[in-house]
Design an enzyme around this catalytic site. Sequence first.
Site, PDB file in Angstrom:
ATOM      1  N   LYS A   1      -4.860  -3.683  14.966  1.00  0.00           N
ATOM      2  CA  LYS A   1      -4.295  -2.712  15.904  1.00  0.00           C
ATOM      3  C   LYS A   1      -5.068  -2.755  17.227  1.00  0.00           C
ATOM      4  O   LYS A   1      -6.295  -2.800  17.249  1.00  0.00           O
ATOM      5  CB  LYS A   1      -4.336  -1.316  15.299  1.00  0.00           C
TER       6      LYS A   1
ATOM      7  N   GLU B   1       0.832  -1.203   0.000  1.00  0.00           N
ATOM      8  CA  GLU B   1       0.000   0.000   0.000  1.00  0.00           C
ATOM      9  C   GLU B   1       0.868   1.254   0.000  1.00  0.00           C
ATOM     10  O   GLU B   1       2.073   1.210   0.266  1.00  0.00           O
ATOM     11  CB  GLU B   1      -0.926   0.011   1.214  1.00  0.00           C
TER      12      GLU B   1
END
Length: 513
Positions: free
Chosen positions: A145, A10
């Site tokens: 996360k 990305e």
Amino acid sequence: GGGEAVVALESTIISHGMPYPQNLETARAVEAAVRTRGAVPATIAILDGRVHIGCSDADLERVARLGHKAKKTGARDLPLVIAKGGNGATTVSGTMWLAHMAGIRVFVTGGIGGVHRGVEKSGDVSADLTELARTPLTVVCAGVKSILDIPRTLEFLETHSVATLAYKADSFPAFFTADSGCPPQARVENPEEVAQVIIARDALGLPGGMVVGVPIPDGEAAKGAVVEAAITQALGEVAAQNVAGAAVTPFLLKRVNELTQGLSLQANIALIKHNAAVGAEIANALLTQTQALGGQEKCDSATPLDQGGGKAPDVLLVGGCCEDVEGVSSTALIAGTSNPGAARASFGGVARNIAEALALLGSLPALVSAVGDDPTGRALVAHSRAAGVDVSRVLSISGIPTARFIAVCGPDGDLSASVADMTVLGSVSPDALLAGGTEDAIKVSKMAVIDGNLSMETMRAVVRLANAHHVPVFFEPTSVPKAAAAASAGGILSGVTFTSPVWVEPRNPRPKP
């Protein structure tokens, strides 16, 4: 299509993840980690409205310098950024979709988004999860996360049939810590095992993706523990200060960086590089196993690569879609040996080339063709779609490679010899035309275009349909033998309105008796 394993990366992590020049250094280091393991990195970004599947070093630097001026581009943002000619740094969801279009099967990132804490009030669920639910791509990451609601995130993925694997671990990782306290769907021990699961998933035709959670490296675990402590403190401050909604995540990231004095960034960089190495090994194992199976992981033998279409086409093109490989000798060609020179590969095919040119001129062309169920075929279709060509009638054929035209030229650039493997185009048969709704498309088109790569039966069928609906036909013979064959066959040239052969073709309209 060159037989190399490719890993998608990305670009949001470059533009929005850290400051310049540290972002550029990290991007280069992550690509180097992929190359060191023998795979090809493909950082994905949008620059000036054009999709880049793989960035040059100059492109990486441009994204790094743009920083927050580049739009953070998820899957839903792609049409807007491309249409406006903008610059976009792709998120997990945006990168997944573009990588899938290009035929890439493994994507490496830091961590995925998920269900946010307090979702019952905010309804905040990352688009990463919905993209994983619909796009068959394997995402290698350090898990979810820990600022997010990990149990609810894993529950969402389970509900949407997205596999969650832990790499050499019994707990699904939580980015800065190896143990989230949540079990994965399964533990995998090596790249070969992951590749086996990917191939089995693709053979079943399951629509969604798969997440491979890679724990933070042991050497970075101490930093990770400090970061986790900072996250816990920052979460407490969120509640105490009544931070809510879209402001929560930026507040947490900023506060964690302050509390750790930059240690979170160091740990972030280390785990991304580690993920890249593991992802490259998985991509290599996947390529090896796929080649051993003859490239036939899919169950279907002939399926459309794109289910789009939308507006009715104004020109229907039936014919070649291939990879062009050109070698130009730097010295006079010598037969029977290798000749020094330069080689390049590009997207080609006569009908496809005309379709792309028409799209760039503002027309609405539709292409009827066939490619192999391989990375080259998927990349060809993705490129054509991005240019504005309706590829909903392009077939993907298992067991036959995408067409390839190989040209050998002398130092003056003139063609000396060529080899054309157009076997897959035999799948564009009269029956396939009828099944694919070609007649309906011809009815509304202003012109039908055919090229000489088709069988005589298919050319004749297209001409017959076009003539029946009073639609003019343009014929591009492509070569002297094909021009001669079309001239000899009945029911083709008599129904052609226009043709534009190269200058040598009319000299030999018929084969010698």
